[in-house]
Design an enzyme around this catalytic site. Structure first.
Site, PDB file in Angstrom:
ATOM      1  N   CYS A   1       0.415  -1.222  -0.042  1.00 38.52           N
ATOM      2  CA  CYS A   1      -0.203  -0.216  -0.150  1.00 38.52           C
ATOM      3  C   CYS A   1       0.592   1.529  -0.075  1.00 38.52           C
ATOM      4  O   CYS A   1       2.010   1.513   0.627  1.00 38.52           O
ATOM      5  CB  CYS A   1      -0.878  -0.072   1.093  1.00 38.52           C
ATOM      6  SG  CYS A   1      -2.317   1.099   1.317  1.00 38.52           S
TER       7      CYS A   1
ATOM      8  N   ARG B   1      -0.403   4.698   2.821  1.00 37.33           N
ATOM      9  CA  ARG B   1      -0.113   4.505   4.627  1.00 37.33           C
ATOM     10  C   ARG B   1       0.399   5.622   4.927  1.00 37.33           C
ATOM     11  O   ARG B   1       0.291   5.469   6.522  1.00 37.33           O
ATOM     12  CB  ARG B   1       0.777   2.966   4.523  1.00 37.33           C
ATOM     13  CG  ARG B   1       0.962   2.046   3.568  1.00 37.33           C
ATOM     14  CD  ARG B   1       1.644   0.667   4.345  1.00 37.33           C
ATOM     15  NE  ARG B   1       2.382   0.873   2.931  1.00 37.33           N
ATOM     16  CZ  ARG B   1       3.073   0.045   3.527  1.00 37.33           C
ATOM     17  NH1 ARG B   1       4.008  -0.296   4.609  1.00 37.33           N
ATOM     18  NH2 ARG B   1       4.531  -0.179   1.995  1.00 37.33           N
TER      19      ARG B   1
ATOM     20  N   TRP C   1      -8.293   6.048  -1.174  1.00 34.93           N
ATOM     21  CA  TRP C   1      -9.512   6.301  -2.393  1.00 34.93           C
ATOM     22  C   TRP C   1      -7.756   6.080  -3.685  1.00 34.93           C
ATOM     23  O   TRP C   1      -6.574   5.615  -2.936  1.00 34.93           O
ATOM     24  CB  TRP C   1      -8.737   8.187  -2.011  1.00 34.93           C
ATOM     25  CG  TRP C   1      -7.411   8.343  -1.111  1.00 34.93           C
ATOM     26  CD1 TRP C   1      -6.175   8.698  -1.627  1.00 34.93           C
ATOM     27  CD2 TRP C   1      -7.300   9.068  -0.119  1.00 34.93           C
ATOM     28  NE1 TRP C   1      -5.167   8.848  -1.018  1.00 34.93           N
ATOM     29  CE2 TRP C   1      -6.438   9.836  -0.124  1.00 34.93           C
ATOM     30  CE3 TRP C   1      -8.370   9.449   0.520  1.00 34.93           C
ATOM     31  CZ2 TRP C   1      -5.569  10.043   1.049  1.00 34.93           C
ATOM     32  CZ3 TRP C   1      -8.250  10.180   1.585  1.00 34.93           C
ATOM     33  CH2 TRP C   1      -6.545  10.518   2.125  1.00 34.93           C
TER      34      TRP C   1
ATOM     35  N   GLU D   1      -3.876   3.089 -10.933  1.00 32.67           N
ATOM     36  CA  GLU D   1      -4.260   1.866 -10.630  1.00 32.67           C
ATOM     37  C   GLU D   1      -4.935   1.719 -11.377  1.00 32.67           C
ATOM     38  O   GLU D   1      -6.303   0.608 -12.250  1.00 32.67           O
ATOM     39  CB  GLU D   1      -5.555   1.988  -9.438  1.00 32.67           C
ATOM     40  CG  GLU D   1      -4.174   2.187  -8.204  1.00 32.67           C
ATOM     41  CD  GLU D   1      -4.487   2.118  -7.020  1.00 32.67           C
ATOM     42  OE1 GLU D   1      -5.267   2.689  -5.779  1.00 32.67           O
ATOM     43  OE2 GLU D   1      -5.303   0.796  -6.253  1.00 32.67           O
TER      44      GLU D   1
HETATM   45  N1  ARG Z   1      -5.364  -2.000  -7.550  1.00 30.28           N
HETATM   46  C1  ARG Z   1      -6.514  -1.723  -7.153  1.00 30.28           C
HETATM   47  C2  ARG Z   1      -7.568  -1.280  -8.490  1.00 30.28           C
HETATM   48  O1  ARG Z   1      -7.354  -0.863  -8.665  1.00 30.28           O
HETATM   49  C3  ARG Z   1      -6.910  -0.980  -5.403  1.00 30.28           C
HETATM   50  C4  ARG Z   1      -5.994  -1.318  -4.622  1.00 30.28           C
HETATM   51  C5  ARG Z   1      -6.305  -0.420  -2.981  1.00 30.28           C
HETATM   52  N2  ARG Z   1      -5.964   0.395  -3.521  1.00 30.28           N
HETATM   53  C6  ARG Z   1      -5.904   1.995  -3.277  1.00 30.28           C
HETATM   54  N3  ARG Z   1      -6.277   2.979  -3.407  1.00 30.28           N
HETATM   55  N4  ARG Z   1      -6.764   1.447  -1.899  1.00 30.28           N
HETATM   56  O2  ARG Z   1      -8.728  -1.058  -7.801  1.00 30.28           O
END
Ligand code: ARG
Length: 389
Positions: free
Chosen positions: A76, A79, A249, A254
């Site tokens: 993560c 953090r 968030w 991602e």
């Molecule tokens: N990488 C994952 C996604 O795209 C989520 C993982 C957690 N990410 C976060 N920003 N809390 O759906």
């Protein structure tokens, strides 16, 4: 307590619940938080473990433990905010309907109209010898991936198995778009899994547009506001919470550089590059890099326009390095998986790129549910379907 990442991603099968509990409770004692414990508390917990194999935790212990689990989460990047996690106590839930209601409340609370809150909801701890509560979805909100006869997947290929499972349980399927929200699949410790459609107004989504390219909207891409990770076991002081969805968030990469652009996910780059008029005959034209940058811009722009919290990878990596400095001042190193902390685009422009991290699994922590076989499907939909809509 420290374990090595190479050992496995499975929940720790520690024979020594007692020492894990004592380590955790002593750490609470030194934390200066409300979780501070007395010698009497240690004795009480160890008596519980010797008699029943486990012990109940106080709310303050749960909060402190969940924050530590987040601080220790190797993958993560968010953090720096570990100390701000809000914990909702749903340990008194007894039925799948109640669990579903708490999940919906979790979504509404975390989404907060777009100003995403950092929140975890803890469902009952696992009793020794049982599997405990299980949410089968990997996030509370996911898009379906329907297998088609030709072997392709319509929607998100990453959820093809879960989608199949939902259909087998009696879910009739969604509207058949590439972005149909899956139902929640909830299984109590002592019963079959049940599916529940999520109320539309609990699922905030962001349709994508681009700050300059007006054609971008025609691609009809979108994503949900935030991930509420629901397939991890939260393990605190020898106690396991197998259903403990937690929300934070998104970082723009991602959504843009993985979910929407991976070839084995939504594979959106060829159509974006096509609209941009880029030469796709050779990767040497860098059409993928250029299309991806525009997708990243579209994602950030659209989340901003809709007032939904999202960070960019530059800001997030800088915040992470500041977190490392704060941790060092507190006498702690920061364990991490480098691959998860470094942005998949423009990696070398972010400060985490040149750093190294110990890949050390510390407790408390989160562990992915092992890929256990799915339970046998209850065929009668009046029995298997949840009652809420
Ligand atoms: N990488 C994952 C996604 O795209 C989520 C993982 C957690 N990410 C976060 N920003 N809390 O759906």
């Amino acid at each position: 307590m420290v374990m090595h990442a190479s050992s496995s991603d499975d929940p720790v099968q520690s024979d020594d619940v007692l020492s894990e509990a004592m380590d955790f409770l002593r750490e609470c004692g030194q934390s200066g938080t409300r979780a501070a414990v007395s010698g009497r508390r240690l004795a009480e917990a160890s008596a519980g473990i010797l008699a029943e194999g486990t012990y109940p935790q106080t709310y303050s212990e749960l909060v402190h433990g969940a924050r530590l689990a987040w601080r220790n989460a190797l993958d993560c990047l968010g953090r720096p905010h570990w100390n701000m996690l809000h914990v909702r106590d749903a340990r008194d839930v007894r039925t799948p309907d109640e669990c579903y209601d708490a999940c919906v409340e979790h979504l509404r609370f975390a989404t907060n109209g777009g100003k995403i809150r950092l929140v975890l909801t803890a469902f009952p701890q696992r009793a020794p010898g049982t599997t405990g509560w299980r949410i089968w979805n990997s996030h509370l909100v996911r898009y379906a991936g329907y297998r088609t006869s030709g072997g392709a997947v319509m929607g998100d290929p990453d959820t093809a198995d879960l989608t199949q499972f939902a259909l087998e349980l009696g879910w009739p399927g969604g509207a058949g778009t590439p972005f149909d929200v899956l139902p929640l699949i909830i299984q109590p410790p002592d019963g079959p899994p049940q599916w529940y459609p999520l109320p539309e107004d609990a699922v905030l989504q962001v349709p994508l547009s681009h700050p300059e390219y007006s054609w971008f909207e025609e691609l009809e891409l979108k994503w949900y506001a935030h991930p509420a990770i629901s397939n991890h076991i939260l393990r605190i002081g020898g106690v396991e919470y197998p259903a403990a969805p937690f929300s934070g968030w998104y970082t723009c990469t991602e959504v843009a550089a993985r979910n929407l652009s991976d070839q084995h996910r939504y594979n959106a780059l060829p159509s974006i590059a096509g609209r941009m008029g880029l030469d796709q005959r050779s990767p040497r034209s860098l059409w993928q890099d250029r299309a991806l940058t525009e997708l990243l811009r579209a994602v950030l722009h659209s989340y901003d326009q809709h007032g939904v919290t999202m960070v960019d990878h530059h800001f997030a990596a800088e915040a992470f390095v500041r977190h490392e400095h704060r941790e060092a001042k507190a006498g702690r190193t920061v364990p991490a998986r480098w691959r998860s902390l470094v942005a998949p685009t423009a990696a070398s422009t972010t400060p985490t790129f040149t750093r190294e991290y110990p890949e050390e699994v510390r407790m408390p922590n989160f562990f992915r549910h092992p890929d256990s076989p799915r339970p046998a499907v209850e065929r009668d939909p009046t029995v298997s379907a949840g009652t809420r809509t």
